[in-house]
Scaffold this motif. Structure first.
Motif, mmCIF file in Angstrom:
data_model
loop_
_atom_site.group_PDB
_atom_site.id
_atom_site.type_symbol
_atom_site.label_atom_id
_atom_site.label_comp_id
_atom_site.label_asym_id
_atom_site.label_seq_id
_atom_site.Cartn_x
_atom_site.Cartn_y
_atom_site.Cartn_z
ATOM 1 N N ASN A 274 0.816 -1.218 0.000
ATOM 2 C CA ASN A 274 0.000 0.000 0.000
ATOM 3 C C ASN A 274 0.847 1.265 0.000
ATOM 4 O O ASN A 274 1.719 1.436 -0.844
ATOM 5 N N ALA A 275 0.621 2.171 0.946
ATOM 6 C CA ALA A 275 1.313 3.468 0.938
ATOM 7 C C ALA A 275 2.804 3.338 1.238
ATOM 8 O O ALA A 275 3.535 4.319 1.158
ATOM 9 N N PHE A 276 3.250 2.127 1.583
ATOM 10 C CA PHE A 276 4.671 1.913 1.905
ATOM 11 C C PHE A 276 5.428 1.319 0.719
ATOM 12 O O PHE A 276 6.630 1.067 0.815
ATOM 13 N N VAL A 385 -1.844 6.177 7.026
ATOM 14 C CA VAL A 385 -1.343 6.674 5.747
ATOM 15 C C VAL A 385 -2.160 6.093 4.594
ATOM 16 O O VAL A 385 -2.415 4.888 4.548
ATOM 17 N N VAL A 386 -2.545 6.996 3.683
ATOM 18 C CA VAL A 386 -3.372 6.620 2.526
ATOM 19 C C VAL A 386 -2.510 6.689 1.262
ATOM 20 O O VAL A 386 -1.708 7.606 1.102
ATOM 21 N N ASP A 387 -2.686 5.722 0.375
ATOM 22 C CA ASP A 387 -1.945 5.689 -0.907
ATOM 23 C C ASP A 387 -2.763 6.402 -1.974
ATOM 24 O O ASP A 387 -3.551 5.786 -2.680
ATOM 25 N N TRP A 388 -2.562 7.701 -2.096
ATOM 26 C CA TRP A 388 -3.389 8.466 -3.012
ATOM 27 C C TRP A 388 -2.823 8.483 -4.416
ATOM 28 O O TRP A 388 -1.674 8.887 -4.602
ATOM 29 N N SER A 389 -3.607 8.071 -5.397
ATOM 30 C CA SER A 389 -3.181 8.262 -6.784
ATOM 31 C C SER A 389 -3.767 9.594 -7.240
ATOM 32 O O SER A 389 -4.759 10.061 -6.685
ATOM 33 N N ILE A 390 -3.155 10.203 -8.241
ATOM 34 C CA ILE A 390 -3.538 11.562 -8.622
ATOM 35 C C ILE A 390 -5.019 11.671 -8.981
ATOM 36 O O ILE A 390 -5.691 12.604 -8.560
ATOM 37 N N ASP A 391 -5.523 10.741 -9.776
ATOM 38 C CA ASP A 391 -6.940 10.849 -10.149
ATOM 39 C C ASP A 391 -7.801 9.867 -9.351
ATOM 40 O O ASP A 391 -8.925 9.571 -9.736
ATOM 41 N N GLU A 392 -7.244 9.360 -8.262
ATOM 42 C CA GLU A 392 -7.943 8.459 -7.349
ATOM 43 C C GLU A 392 -8.305 7.115 -7.970
ATOM 44 O O GLU A 392 -9.169 6.397 -7.465
ATOM 45 N N SER A 393 -7.654 6.765 -9.084
ATOM 46 C CA SER A 393 -7.964 5.455 -9.649
ATOM 47 C C SER A 393 -7.003 4.424 -9.062
ATOM 48 O O SER A 393 -5.822 4.699 -8.895
ATOM 49 N N PRO A 394 -7.516 3.241 -8.722
ATOM 50 C CA PRO A 394 -6.661 2.175 -8.208
ATOM 51 C C PRO A 394 -6.112 1.317 -9.350
ATOM 52 O O PRO A 394 -6.580 1.416 -10.492
ATOM 53 N N TYR A 411 -5.691 2.835 -3.767
ATOM 54 C CA TYR A 411 -7.083 2.787 -3.314
ATOM 55 C C TYR A 411 -7.622 4.175 -2.961
ATOM 56 O O TYR A 411 -8.820 4.394 -2.925
ATOM 57 N N SER A 412 -6.721 5.084 -2.640
ATOM 58 C CA SER A 412 -7.101 6.478 -2.404
ATOM 59 C C SER A 412 -8.191 6.633 -1.349
ATOM 60 O O SER A 412 -9.171 7.363 -1.541
ATOM 61 N N GLY A 413 -8.017 5.929 -0.237
ATOM 62 C CA GLY A 413 -8.960 6.076 0.871
ATOM 63 C C GLY A 413 -10.280 5.361 0.665
ATOM 64 O O GLY A 413 -11.261 5.656 1.351
ATOM 65 N N HIS A 414 -10.318 4.416 -0.252
ATOM 66 C CA HIS A 414 -11.571 3.741 -0.602
ATOM 67 C C HIS A 414 -11.272 2.245 -0.765
ATOM 68 O O HIS A 414 -11.623 1.633 -1.768
ATOM 69 N N GLY A 415 -10.593 1.669 0.249
ATOM 70 C CA GLY A 415 -10.074 0.318 0.035
ATOM 71 C C GLY A 415 -10.611 -0.774 0.942
ATOM 72 O O GLY A 415 -10.262 -1.942 0.758
ATOM 73 N N VAL A 416 -11.444 -0.430 1.914
ATOM 74 C CA VAL A 416 -11.879 -1.468 2.864
ATOM 75 C C VAL A 416 -12.532 -2.638 2.122
ATOM 76 O O VAL A 416 -12.260 -3.806 2.407
#
Ligand SMILES: Cc1cc2nc3c(=O)[nH]c(=O)nc-3n(C[C@H](O)[C@H](O)[C@H](O)COP(=O)(O)OP(=O)(O)OC[C@H]3O[C@@H](n4cnc5c(N)ncnc54)[C@H](O)[C@@H]3O)c2cc1C
Length: 472
Positions: A274-276, A385-394, A411-416
């Protein structure tokens, strides 16, 4: 019309203010990863959910050779291990987790179980028929979580009563109504709620209306980690905790080296970090690691909850860019997360120095939403920590010279919910079964370019400042 915000859309317009500067300083952008190495550090999980962390397994203490090494004991890694073993019971599969399972975002989040992906939440792409398929896939997975929880005998407190996006501006209301109309015509059972209906459900008067998705819900995230850990182990995967992979030598057979000096030889590698992930040198230019904050109150009695008017047990998030999200634990604590996130230079970790100001912001917002909460203080606050992609696409897929590195991230904060779908996809890809997933846009999706430091820091800071100034 302002585009309706997805749950946590905040980086899109950042588009990295550093971009202009970048053109003149390409050299620095290229060499900067060698100057500033991202730290391989992992902060302990101090969340409310961490109180339910499953007992930890011993670390790896010897060299081993395996078929599949999964890095990361969060939802992605544990579900991938479970599904890989379910498909290929003859394969030796190990999960290597730097701390305890659930130490990352999976054990620290806002507990909202959502359909869709972050980039398509309340937003149609140019291919609505595919969006509908994603809706069905993600709605179906929530039912799978429930089945798996039952099968393992671990109650993850899934309350699939729906989830709300509460609407802040009249523009958001207009956009939500238009979205709901199109979604319903495609067969998605979502609803628009006017203010009155919203007030009778969750009590607060501060919003103009809401988008309701009956397939969403709320969960205890660490108990869901426990479900996947048990499922993976029951399926025969081995899980080693307090085992940090420090470096990876890619090859037909990968060589992984742990900080404690063990070597793992693996035919396939799953990056579920993920974000790491960028700290190991992978996907360095695909996402930004952003800290978000969450806090929880003490439990309220049923009478107190009734007094504030939170009658329907659904979580909700608002339609702002720097979104706030709230939910109820099973013992009736209110948790609230979001607001202004933080980005630290070089994806840095360490004690978050500005945590107090974030918790004050959460407190102010809680009282704004529920004035009766004035005087209530938080029992606990934490960050993740959230793994944000620029356009929020996973993106989920396969990479590497030998096509034997599998990953899911962005996942941009939408991964559960999405993480375990990606775990399933990773298992299929690892088994050579790509075909069923080809129709989905997230398969091997290339994520928009994120520049290296110092441009990343400059872009993130200016983007965050912009949102603070312009947020309704
Ligand atoms: C504050 C916050 C709130 C959120 N709220 C929501 C929400 O309400 N709804 C929603 O859908 N999503 C939410 N999310 C996002 C969601 O939690 C994540 O998308 C999801 O948990 C990602 O799971 P994962 O398994 O991919 O990553 P993680 O859970 O982060 O797991 C990665 C694991 O890899 C381990 N690791 C990393 N590097 C190494 C290494 N070198 N060696 C060994 N192990 C390593 C880490 O220790 C970590 O445990 C939120 C996230 C945060 C941080």
């Amino acid at each position: 019309m302002r585009e309706l915000s997805s749950r946590r859309r905040f980086l899109r317009k950042v588009a990295f203010a550093g971009g202009g500067a970048l053109l003149g300083t390409v050299g620095l952008n290229q060499i900067s990863p060698r100057i500033w190495r991202e730290p391989l550090e992992f902060e302990p999980n101090r969340s409310y959910w961490a109180r339910s962390q499953p007992p930890q397994n011993p670390p790896l203490t010897e060299d081993i050779a395996v078929d599949v090494a999964v890095l990361g004991g969060g939802f992605t890694g544990l579900s991938a291990a479970y599904y890989i073993r379910s498909i290929s019971p003859h394969k030796r599969v190990v999960v290597l987790e730097a701390k305890g399972c659930g130490n990352g975002a999976s054990g620290r989040n806002g507990a909202m179980v959502l359909t869709m992906t972050a980039d398509r939440y309340m937003h149609f792409s140019s291919a609505p028929a595919i969006d509908k398929k994603i809706y069905d896939l993600t709605a179906g997975n929530i039912r799978e979580l429930s089945k798996l929880s039952f099968a393992t005998g671990i109650d993850c407190e899934l309350e699939a009563n729906g989830a709300l996006q509460v609407l802040v501006t009249s523009e958001d209301v207009r956009a939500a109504k238009a979205y709901v109309q199109e979604a319903r015509s495609l067969g998605m059972p979502v609803e628009f709620w006017d203010k009155q209906r919203l007030v009778s459900a969750i009590g607060t008067e501060v919003y103009a209306g809401a988008f309701f998705d009956p397939n969403g819900g709320h969960i205890h995230p660490m108990k869901l980690v426990h479900v996947f850990k048990a499922a993976a182990e029951n399926a025969g995967a081995e899980i080693y905790e307090n085992t940090t992979v420090a470096s990876i030598e890619e090859g037909r057979e990968h060589l992984l080296h742990t900080t404690s000096g063990c070597t793992i030889r693996a035919k396939s590698l799953v990056l579920a970090t993920n974000a790491f992930t960028s700290r190991l040198g992978f996907f360095r230019n695909s996402f930004v690691a952003v800290h978000e904050f969450v806090a929880v109150t003490q439990p309220f009695s049923e009478r107190q909850l009734a007094e504030i008017g939170w009658h329907k047990r659904v979580p909700f998030n608002d339609s702002r860019t720097e979104v706030f999200y709230l939910g109820l634990t099973q013992d009736n604590r209110i948790h609230i997360g979001g607001g202004s996130p933080s980005y630290f230079f070089n994806s840095g970790v360490g004690e978050v120095s500005d945590a107090a100001s974030h918790f004050s912001q959460l407190q102010r917002e809680l009282v704004r939403i529920y004035p009766k909460m004035s005087g209530v203080s938080f029992e606990l606050g934490w960050d993740g920590v959230v793994d944000w992609s620029i356009d929020e696409s996973p993106s989920v897929g396969c990479t590497g010279k030998h096509k034997n590195i599998f990953y899911g991230l962005g996942y941009s904060g939408h991964g559960v919910n999405l993480t375990s779908i990606f775990g399933r996809i990773i298992a299929d890809l690892e088994a050579g079964r790509e075909e069923p997933w080809k129709q989905y846009p997230f398969l091997n999706a290339s994520l928009e370019y994120v520049p290296n430091e110092p441009f990343r820091w400059l872009g993130a800071q200016s983007g965050l400042a912009w949102y603070r100034l312009t947020e309704p």
